[in-house]
Design a protein around this motif. Structure first.
Motif, short mmCIF file in Angstrom:
data_model
loop_
_atom_site.label_atom_id
_atom_site.label_comp_id
_atom_site.label_asym_id
_atom_site.label_seq_id
_atom_site.Cartn_x
_atom_site.Cartn_y
_atom_site.Cartn_z
N LYS A 145 -7.98 -11.09 3.24
CA LYS A 145 -6.71 -10.45 2.90
C LYS A 145 -5.98 -10.10 4.18
O LYS A 145 -6.59 -9.65 5.15
CB LYS A 145 -6.92 -9.18 2.08
CG LYS A 145 -7.26 -9.42 0.64
CD LYS A 145 -7.28 -8.12 -0.16
CE LYS A 145 -7.58 -8.37 -1.62
NZ LYS A 145 -7.58 -7.11 -2.39
N LEU A 146 -4.67 -10.31 4.16
CA LEU A 146 -3.80 -9.92 5.26
C LEU A 146 -2.85 -8.85 4.76
O LEU A 146 -2.20 -9.03 3.73
CB LEU A 146 -3.01 -11.13 5.78
CG LEU A 146 -1.99 -10.84 6.88
CD1 LEU A 146 -2.68 -10.38 8.16
CD2 LEU A 146 -1.12 -12.06 7.12
N TYR A 147 -2.80 -7.72 5.49
CA TYR A 147 -1.91 -6.62 5.15
C TYR A 147 -0.91 -6.39 6.29
O TYR A 147 -1.27 -6.54 7.46
CB TYR A 147 -2.68 -5.30 5.00
CG TYR A 147 -3.64 -5.23 3.86
CD1 TYR A 147 -3.26 -4.69 2.64
CD2 TYR A 147 -4.96 -5.67 3.99
CE1 TYR A 147 -4.16 -4.58 1.58
CE2 TYR A 147 -5.86 -5.57 2.94
CZ TYR A 147 -5.45 -5.02 1.74
OH TYR A 147 -6.34 -4.93 0.71
N ALA A 148 0.30 -5.97 5.95
CA ALA A 148 1.23 -5.41 6.93
C ALA A 148 0.96 -3.90 6.94
O ALA A 148 0.88 -3.28 5.88
CB ALA A 148 2.66 -5.70 6.54
N VAL A 149 0.79 -3.35 8.13
CA VAL A 149 0.50 -1.91 8.27
C VAL A 149 1.40 -1.35 9.38
O VAL A 149 1.97 -2.10 10.17
CB VAL A 149 -1.00 -1.67 8.61
CG1 VAL A 149 -1.90 -2.11 7.47
CG2 VAL A 149 -1.39 -2.37 9.90
N PRO A 150 1.53 -0.03 9.45
CA PRO A 150 2.35 0.56 10.52
C PRO A 150 1.79 0.24 11.90
O PRO A 150 0.57 0.13 12.08
CB PRO A 150 2.26 2.07 10.25
CG PRO A 150 1.77 2.21 8.85
CD PRO A 150 0.97 0.98 8.55
N THR A 151 2.68 0.08 12.87
CA THR A 151 2.22 -0.20 14.24
C THR A 151 1.50 1.01 14.84
O THR A 151 0.78 0.87 15.82
CB THR A 151 3.38 -0.62 15.15
OG1 THR A 151 4.42 0.36 15.08
CG2 THR A 151 3.92 -1.98 14.73
N SER A 152 1.66 2.18 14.24
CA SER A 152 0.88 3.34 14.69
C SER A 152 -0.58 3.20 14.28
O SER A 152 -1.47 3.82 14.86
CB SER A 152 1.46 4.64 14.11
OG SER A 152 1.45 4.60 12.69
N VAL A 163 -10.84 -2.24 3.66
CA VAL A 163 -9.44 -1.95 3.40
C VAL A 163 -8.87 -1.14 4.57
O VAL A 163 -9.61 -0.44 5.27
CB VAL A 163 -9.24 -1.17 2.08
CG1 VAL A 163 -9.65 -2.01 0.88
CG2 VAL A 163 -10.02 0.12 2.09
N PRO A 164 -7.57 -1.24 4.81
CA PRO A 164 -6.99 -0.45 5.89
C PRO A 164 -7.13 1.04 5.60
O PRO A 164 -7.03 1.47 4.44
CB PRO A 164 -5.51 -0.87 5.91
CG PRO A 164 -5.28 -1.76 4.76
CD PRO A 164 -6.59 -2.06 4.11
N SER A 165 -7.37 1.83 6.63
CA SER A 165 -7.57 3.27 6.43
C SER A 165 -6.29 4.07 6.64
O SER A 165 -6.33 5.29 6.68
CB SER A 165 -8.69 3.79 7.33
OG SER A 165 -8.38 3.53 8.68
N CYS A 166 -5.15 3.37 6.76
CA CYS A 166 -3.88 4.09 6.79
C CYS A 166 -3.53 4.50 5.36
O CYS A 166 -4.23 4.13 4.41
CB CYS A 166 -2.78 3.21 7.39
SG CYS A 166 -2.45 1.69 6.48
N ALA A 167 -2.46 5.23 5.19
CA ALA A 167 -2.05 5.66 3.84
C ALA A 167 -1.85 4.43 2.95
O ALA A 167 -1.31 3.42 3.40
CB ALA A 167 -0.78 6.48 3.92
N VAL A 168 -2.28 4.52 1.71
CA VAL A 168 -2.20 3.39 0.77
C VAL A 168 -0.77 2.86 0.66
O VAL A 168 -0.55 1.66 0.63
CB VAL A 168 -2.74 3.81 -0.62
CG1 VAL A 168 -2.51 2.72 -1.64
CG2 VAL A 168 -4.21 4.15 -0.53
N ASN A 169 0.21 3.75 0.62
CA ASN A 169 1.60 3.33 0.50
C ASN A 169 2.12 2.63 1.75
O ASN A 169 3.17 2.00 1.71
CB ASN A 169 2.50 4.52 0.18
CG ASN A 169 2.22 5.09 -1.18
OD1 ASN A 169 1.65 4.44 -2.03
ND2 ASN A 169 2.62 6.34 -1.39
#
Length: 89
Positions: free
Chosen positions: A23-30, A49-55
């Motif tokens: 899976k490829l996700y776009a996430v914040p650069t922070s 899964v990414p550990s940034c906020a789900v939204n």
């Protein structure tokens, strides 16, 4: 199998050696300097899964890598957002 995604002139890559999912996700650069989170896991393993906020994480692509009786791997697209391309090397 090496899988290269193309999105907004960037080319994140994943490497898998057997039946798996990617899976490829776009996430914040922070969260990630390049703005992507790439998850690859073997069948039967827990999905990372990414550990940034789900939204803040947007799914861009989901591929299954499957094996056949001859041991060859092939990709199957489960989801691919507009503007995302991928290829196996």
């Amino acid at each position: 199998m090496q899988i290269t995604f193309t999105h907004k002139k960037k080319k994140p890559e994943a490497s898998v050696s057997g039946p798996s999912e990617v899976k490829l996700y776009a996430v914040p650069t922070s969260y990630s300097d390049d703005g992507y989170y790439l998850a690859a896991w073997s069948s039967g393993d827990y999905e990372p899964v990414p550990s940034c906020a789900v939204n803040d994480a947007e799914l861009l692509a989901h591929l299954a890598v499957e094996g056949n009786d001859q041991g060859e791997l092939a990709m199957r697209e489960i989801f691919c957002a507009q503007g995302v391309k991928y290829a196996a090397n």
